[in-house]
Design an enzyme around this catalytic site. Structure first.
Site, PDB file in Angstrom:
ATOM      1  N   GLU A   6       0.825  -1.207   0.000  1.00  0.00           N
ATOM      2  CA  GLU A   6       0.000   0.000   0.000  1.00  0.00           C
ATOM      3  C   GLU A   6       0.854   1.249   0.000  1.00  0.00           C
ATOM      4  O   GLU A   6       1.910   1.291   0.621  1.00  0.00           O
ATOM      5  CB  GLU A   6      -0.843   0.044   1.290  1.00  0.00           C
ATOM      6  CG  GLU A   6      -1.969  -0.944   1.302  1.00  0.00           C
ATOM      7  CD  GLU A   6      -2.807  -0.796   2.561  1.00  0.00           C
ATOM      8  OE1 GLU A   6      -2.711   0.235   3.253  1.00  0.00           O
ATOM      9  OE2 GLU A   6      -3.554  -1.733   2.851  1.00  0.00           O
ATOM     10  N   CYS A  35       2.718   8.353   2.139  1.00  0.00           N
ATOM     11  CA  CYS A  35       3.076   7.372   3.162  1.00  0.00           C
ATOM     12  C   CYS A  35       3.566   6.131   2.431  1.00  0.00           C
ATOM     13  O   CYS A  35       2.809   5.477   1.712  1.00  0.00           O
ATOM     14  CB  CYS A  35       1.847   7.079   4.018  1.00  0.00           C
ATOM     15  SG  CYS A  35       2.157   5.855   5.284  1.00  0.00           S
ATOM     16  N   CYS A  88       4.815  -7.399   7.590  1.00  0.00           N
ATOM     17  CA  CYS A  88       5.603  -6.876   8.722  1.00  0.00           C
ATOM     18  C   CYS A  88       5.706  -7.939   9.799  1.00  0.00           C
ATOM     19  O   CYS A  88       4.760  -8.674  10.046  1.00  0.00           O
ATOM     20  CB  CYS A  88       4.921  -5.627   9.285  1.00  0.00           C
ATOM     21  SG  CYS A  88       5.865  -4.834  10.617  1.00  0.00           S
ATOM     22  N   CYS A 130       2.669  -5.806  16.156  1.00  0.00           N
ATOM     23  CA  CYS A 130       1.909  -4.902  17.034  1.00  0.00           C
ATOM     24  C   CYS A 130       0.445  -5.355  17.050  1.00  0.00           C
ATOM     25  O   CYS A 130      -0.146  -5.607  15.994  1.00  0.00           O
ATOM     26  CB  CYS A 130       2.025  -3.459  16.560  1.00  0.00           C
ATOM     27  SG  CYS A 130       3.717  -2.842  16.601  1.00  0.00           S
ATOM     28  N   CYS A 161      -2.404  -3.496  14.869  1.00  0.00           N
ATOM     29  CA  CYS A 161      -2.111  -3.053  13.502  1.00  0.00           C
ATOM     30  C   CYS A 161      -2.515  -4.081  12.448  1.00  0.00           C
ATOM     31  O   CYS A 161      -2.237  -5.272  12.606  1.00  0.00           O
ATOM     32  CB  CYS A 161      -0.610  -2.755  13.396  1.00  0.00           C
ATOM     33  SG  CYS A 161      -0.096  -2.256  11.748  1.00  0.00           S
ATOM     34  N   SER A 217       7.136   5.091  17.382  1.00  0.00           N
ATOM     35  CA  SER A 217       5.808   4.607  17.781  1.00  0.00           C
ATOM     36  C   SER A 217       5.907   4.125  19.218  1.00  0.00           C
ATOM     37  O   SER A 217       6.408   3.032  19.479  1.00  0.00           O
ATOM     38  CB  SER A 217       5.375   3.462  16.858  1.00  0.00           C
ATOM     39  OG  SER A 217       5.230   3.960  15.553  1.00  0.00           O
ATOM     40  N   ASN A 261      -7.573   3.907  14.286  1.00  0.00           N
ATOM     41  CA  ASN A 261      -8.384   3.522  13.141  1.00  0.00           C
ATOM     42  C   ASN A 261      -8.771   2.065  13.366  1.00  0.00           C
ATOM     43  O   ASN A 261      -7.908   1.185  13.273  1.00  0.00           O
ATOM     44  CB  ASN A 261      -7.479   3.640  11.907  1.00  0.00           C
ATOM     45  CG  ASN A 261      -8.209   4.134  10.718  1.00  0.00           C
ATOM     46  OD1 ASN A 261      -9.356   3.758  10.489  1.00  0.00           O
ATOM     47  ND2 ASN A 261      -7.548   4.964   9.941  1.00  0.00           N
ATOM     48  N   CYS A 294      -3.714   1.405   8.269  1.00  0.00           N
ATOM     49  CA  CYS A 294      -2.502   0.814   7.733  1.00  0.00           C
ATOM     50  C   CYS A 294      -2.715  -0.670   7.425  1.00  0.00           C
ATOM     51  O   CYS A 294      -3.023  -1.444   8.321  1.00  0.00           O
ATOM     52  CB  CYS A 294      -1.374   0.936   8.760  1.00  0.00           C
ATOM     53  SG  CYS A 294      -1.416   2.494   9.627  1.00  0.00           S
TER      54      CYS A 294
HETATM   55  N1  SAH Z   1       6.862   0.100  11.715  1.00  0.00           N
HETATM   56  C1  SAH Z   1       6.886   1.536  11.781  1.00  0.00           C
HETATM   57  C2  SAH Z   1       6.195   2.226  10.634  1.00  0.00           C
HETATM   58  C3  SAH Z   1       4.862   1.682  10.191  1.00  0.00           C
HETATM   59  S1  SAH Z   1       3.462   1.906  11.255  1.00  0.00           S
HETATM   60  C4  SAH Z   1       6.344   2.002  13.112  1.00  0.00           C
HETATM   61  O1  SAH Z   1       5.911   1.174  13.896  1.00  0.00           O
HETATM   62  O2  SAH Z   1       6.402   3.198  13.392  1.00  0.00           O
HETATM   63  C5  SAH Z   1       3.089   3.621  11.184  1.00  0.00           C
HETATM   64  C6  SAH Z   1       2.280   4.137  12.368  1.00  0.00           C
HETATM   65  O3  SAH Z   1       0.892   3.780  12.261  1.00  0.00           O
HETATM   66  C7  SAH Z   1       2.756   3.564  13.674  1.00  0.00           C
HETATM   67  O4  SAH Z   1       2.777   4.560  14.664  1.00  0.00           O
HETATM   68  C8  SAH Z   1       1.685   2.530  13.950  1.00  0.00           C
HETATM   69  O5  SAH Z   1       1.697   2.157  15.271  1.00  0.00           O
HETATM   70  C9  SAH Z   1       0.445   3.252  13.485  1.00  0.00           C
HETATM   71  N2  SAH Z   1      -0.733   2.414  13.278  1.00  0.00           N
HETATM   72  C10 SAH Z   1      -0.773   1.108  12.941  1.00  0.00           C
HETATM   73  N3  SAH Z   1      -2.044   0.671  12.870  1.00  0.00           N
HETATM   74  C11 SAH Z   1      -2.832   1.732  13.155  1.00  0.00           C
HETATM   75  C12 SAH Z   1      -4.244   1.914  13.238  1.00  0.00           C
HETATM   76  N4  SAH Z   1      -5.085   0.930  12.989  1.00  0.00           N
HETATM   77  N5  SAH Z   1      -4.712   3.153  13.588  1.00  0.00           N
HETATM   78  C13 SAH Z   1      -3.848   4.170  13.804  1.00  0.00           C
HETATM   79  N6  SAH Z   1      -2.509   4.055  13.722  1.00  0.00           N
HETATM   80  C14 SAH Z   1      -1.996   2.839  13.415  1.00  0.00           C
END
Ligand code: SAH
Length: 350
Positions: free
Chosen positions: A91, A104, A111, A115, A118, A216, A294, A337
């Site tokens: 994406e 972005c 990945c 987390c 996510c 993050s 989200n 994401c």
């Molecule tokens: N791996 C890196 C970059 C990708 S994630 C990182 O962890 O920073 C980019 C950002 O989006 C991170 O802060 C992640 O925690 C956040 N993110 C992931 N899923 C999300 C969601 N459903 N709603 C809001 N933010 C989210």
């Protein structure tokens, strides 16, 4: 297989062409054609000798990913699922801010960071993206924006993947984007976001370019962070904070802590106080960017109420922390994401 020249840094390309007996200037010419004149065919690079153009044609390429799916939101957000040569799909999202067009970029296919909240982590990493593929994400978006006379002005490496788990390719891509003969996007308009890989943060602090770093964090303590981010077991809070402090001292740049507010988990005022205490304790001058969650159907987490978000932000500001709440984009498309990719590849049964 032909080597894709997109994403080579200028010095890598110079070295490559010099090793083929060319002058140093050759790489600058190719760079200018690609990034400033938007010409992706060697045949049209008329100030380069026919012989060398034939050599380039035979051994190199400037291929872009293909657009597999495009979603346009009513607020101008464009979300693409782009397909690489081997069929891998990632994406990439364009967010139209009032100050410019921010893209972005995804850095990996899937990945491994796991987390809990996510959608990207629903699918494990199958491979890293190359620098050329990340540059391809930007150039594909630029081709779409050209229709309106616009182009990408800001880059955030915040799509699927962990950039510091693909460090060298991400840095090559960024250097090509930042180069004055490349996309010429200012370092302060480029942000890399990490879930907290301490070794990467330490290395990044010594790169000597003024790119932004976002961490993050999503929790004020190991106790809460361990519940949602497995990486915190490898790199606990004290190691992370020391690395951030050292980064600020070495790079002379303030970091941004990203903090998703998850209802009932990390959004209490006690958590806000704990976060302020943590940042003050380490003497860090960070910004905090609060992210409204989200929601992802496969995940149990709920978004905090707007009142809770505002109260959390107010408390941090009262404690002297520079705090913003992230603007949301693409409410009417699969904006979270990894959501679009997950839908498409699950549908394909991969
Ligand atoms: N791996 C890196 C970059 C990708 S994630 C990182 O962890 O920073 C980019 C950002 O989006 C991170 O802060 C992640 O925690 C956040 N993110 C992931 N899923 C999300 C969601 N459903 N709603 C809001 N933010 C989210």
């Amino acid at each position: 297989m032909k080597k894709n020249l997109l994403g080579y840094t200028l010095s890598q390309m110079t070295e490559e062409f010099v090793s083929l007996g060319q002058t140093k200037y050759r790489a600058k010419q190719v760079y200018t054609w690609v990034y400033q004149k938007h010409v992706l065919s060697f045949a049209e690079m008329t100030d380069i000798s026919k012989d060398f153009r034939a050599k380039l044609e035979a051994e190199y390429c400037l291929d872009l990913p293909k657009i597999h799916t495009r979603q346009d939101a009513s607020d101008g957000t464009i979300k693409l699922l782009v397909e690489m040569e081997d069929g891998a799909k990632v994406e990439t999202v364009l967010m139209p801010y009032n100050y410019g067009d921010a893209i972005c970029v995804s850095s990996q296919v899937g990945c491994n960071m796991g987390c809990a909240f996510c959608a990207s982590g629903l699918h494990r990493r199958t491979r890293n993206l190359t620098a050329a593929e990340m540059m391809g994400e930007v150039l594909v978006m630029n081709e779409l924006l050209a229709e309106w006379g616009r182009h990408v002005t800001h880059i955030v490496v915040m799509g699927t993947g962990e950039p510091f788990d693909n460090y060298d390719n991400v840095m090559s891509f960024i250097k090509a984007a930042n180069d004055q003969f490349g996309l010429a996007i200012g370092a302060r308009h480029i942000t890399v976001s990490t879930c907290g890989l301490v070794d990467g943060i330490r290395k990044y602090g010594h790169e000597g370019i003024q790119i932004n770093l976002a961490i993050s964090l999503h929790a004020p303590s190991d106790q809460i962070r361990n519940q949602i981010m497995p990486i915190s077991k490898a790199y606990p809070m004290d190691q992370l904070m020391e690395a951030v402090k050292d980064y600020e001292d070495n790079a002379g740049r303030r970091v941004t802590f990203e903090y998703i507010l998850l209802a009932g988990l990390n959004d209490s005022l006690a958590c806000a106080d704990e976060l302020a205490d943590l940042i003050h304790h380490y003497g860090i001058f960070a910004y905090v960017n609060l992210i409204p969650y989200n929601e992802v159907v496969e995940k149990p987490f709920k978004r905090s109420s707007n009142n809770a978000i505002k109260a959390f932000a107010d408390r941090l500001m009262k404690r002297g922390i520079n705090t913003t709440v992230r603007k949301e984009f693409g409410g009417d498309i699969d904006a979270a994401c990894g959501q679009l990719r997950s839908k498409v590849i699950t549908g394909e049964g991969q």
